[in-house]
Design an enzyme around this catalytic site. Structure first.
Site, PDB file in Angstrom:
ATOM      1  N   GLU A  81      16.045 -63.863  10.312  1.00  0.00           N
ATOM      2  CA  GLU A  81      15.061 -64.535  11.467  1.00  0.00           C
ATOM      3  C   GLU A  81      15.170 -64.123  12.726  1.00  0.00           C
ATOM      4  OE1 GLU A  81      15.632 -68.678  11.128  1.00  0.00           O
ATOM      5  OE2 GLU A  81      13.979 -68.883  12.664  1.00  0.00           O
ATOM      6  N   THR A 124      14.159 -54.912   7.059  1.00  0.00           N
ATOM      7  CA  THR A 124      15.056 -54.473   8.106  1.00  0.00           C
ATOM      8  C   THR A 124      16.261 -53.655   7.383  1.00  0.00           C
ATOM      9  OG1 THR A 124      14.582 -56.151   9.693  1.00  0.00           O
ATOM     10  CG2 THR A 124      16.436 -54.896  10.070  1.00  0.00           C
TER      11      THR A 124
END
Lengths: 130, 195
Positions: free
Chosen positions: A53, A1
């Site tokens: 997460e 990301t």
């Protein structure tokens, strides 16, 4: 990301996040990055981009949480980032970067490290991993 | 009113054993992206343009998990997602399930500015991208040798690797998945490890 947060000279904040998701993920899996309020958020107070997460970031609406504690608890950007990383993630692991409309920049994470860089108009610049 | 400020990230959950060279490579990319953002801010570009510009650069470089260099699905393909938000009026745009748009963050911006919605996904998002003239490439463009290798590791360990940048088995990720028998929803607990 990957992500970027910016406040410009007029005090306008913006945030953007982009990801390929998780290696070996199921087809059709959606993570936190495209969810406004979880992986990405910007308002007249701050701009926030999260990583880590996905399930924990979604459950805690992590990005919006930074703006919420600034708005309702009157915390400044650094206090807000520390607060949500400490108190909103349960056992989840995540990191975030944030800017405020007053030109502050902050990052927080509870993972082993986070690839990040930040800079401000008065010349401060930092690139870090751990 | 303060001055301008910018921050970028390339993902959290870094392997403690990540080789020094990889760390330096990551820092060089982060510095380059900061420079791009700083010069845009000095040219008085608005914040929304700067975040799109910088994330496009990060998507184009294969080092981090986005755009080219994205993590692979269980089928060895790439499915990307992105979002963007403009603070002053809290306008936003998001996309998921993107397989052929070169820069998903720019498609998210098109959703924000050219559609009546704030989130488009999968085939609808790709049709919208074509109508809007977004740059389209084959899915192979996003797939790197390194990630093909990492997917193989993840499949051998029957896990979902939290961060494909983990080069060695056993320290975490694939190796950890093999060791830890703990299951959740029928998957190794490492599935839920940080990205």
């Amino acid at each position: 990301t990957v992500g970027c947060v910016v406040v410009d000279k007029e005090g306008r904040c913006a945030a953007a996040t982009s990801t390929g998701g998780l290696m070996n993920k199921m087809m059709g899996r959606i993570g936190d990055s495209p969810l406004i309020g979880s992986g990405t958020y910007a308002c007249n107070l701050c701009g926030v981009s999260c990583t880590g997460e996905g399930e924990a970031i979604i459950r805690s609406t992590l990005a919006r949480e930074v703006a919420a504690v600034m708005e309702y608890k009157g915390l400044n950007l650094h206090e807000a980032v520390d607060y949500v990383i400490k108190h909103r993630l349960d056992e989840g692991k995540a990191g975030l970067i944030a800017v405020s409309s007053t030109g502050e920049v902050a990052c927080g994470f509870n993972t082993t490290g986070m690839f990040r860089g930040c800079a401000t108009e008065d010349g401060f610049m930092e690139v870090g991993v751990w | 009113m303060g001055g301008w400020a910018i921050a970028v990230h390339g993902g959290a959950g870094v392997d403690p054993n990540l080789p020094q060279e990889r760390q330096e490579e990551a820092k060089r990319l982060l510095s380059r992206c900061l420079e791009i953002g700083i010069s845009a801010l000095r040219s008085n570009l608005p914040a929304i343009d700067v975040v799109e510009l910088v994330v496009r650069e990060l998507e184009t470089d294969p080092l981090f998990n986005s755009g080219r260099g994205s993590a692979l699905t269980e089928n060895g393909t790439v499915e990307m997602e992105a979002s963007i938000m403009d603070g002053p009026k809290r306008r936003c745009g998001a996309v998921s399930g993107i397989t052929r748009v070169k820069n998903p963050v720019s498609l998210a911006r098109l959703v924000m500015e050219k559609s009546p919605h704030s989130y488009l996904a999968f085939s609808g998002a790709e049709e919208f991208a074509m109508k809007q003239g977004a740059e389209m490439v084959d899915n192979e463009y996003f797939i790197t040798e390194e990630n093909v290798g990492m997917l193989k590791l993840a499949k051998e360990a029957n896990s979902i690797l939290f961060d494909y940048r983990i080069p060695t088995i056993g320290t975490c990720g694939a190796g950890a998945a093999m060791e830890s028998p703990l299951q959740m929803n029928g998957l190794p607990i490492s599935v839920y490890a940080p990205e």
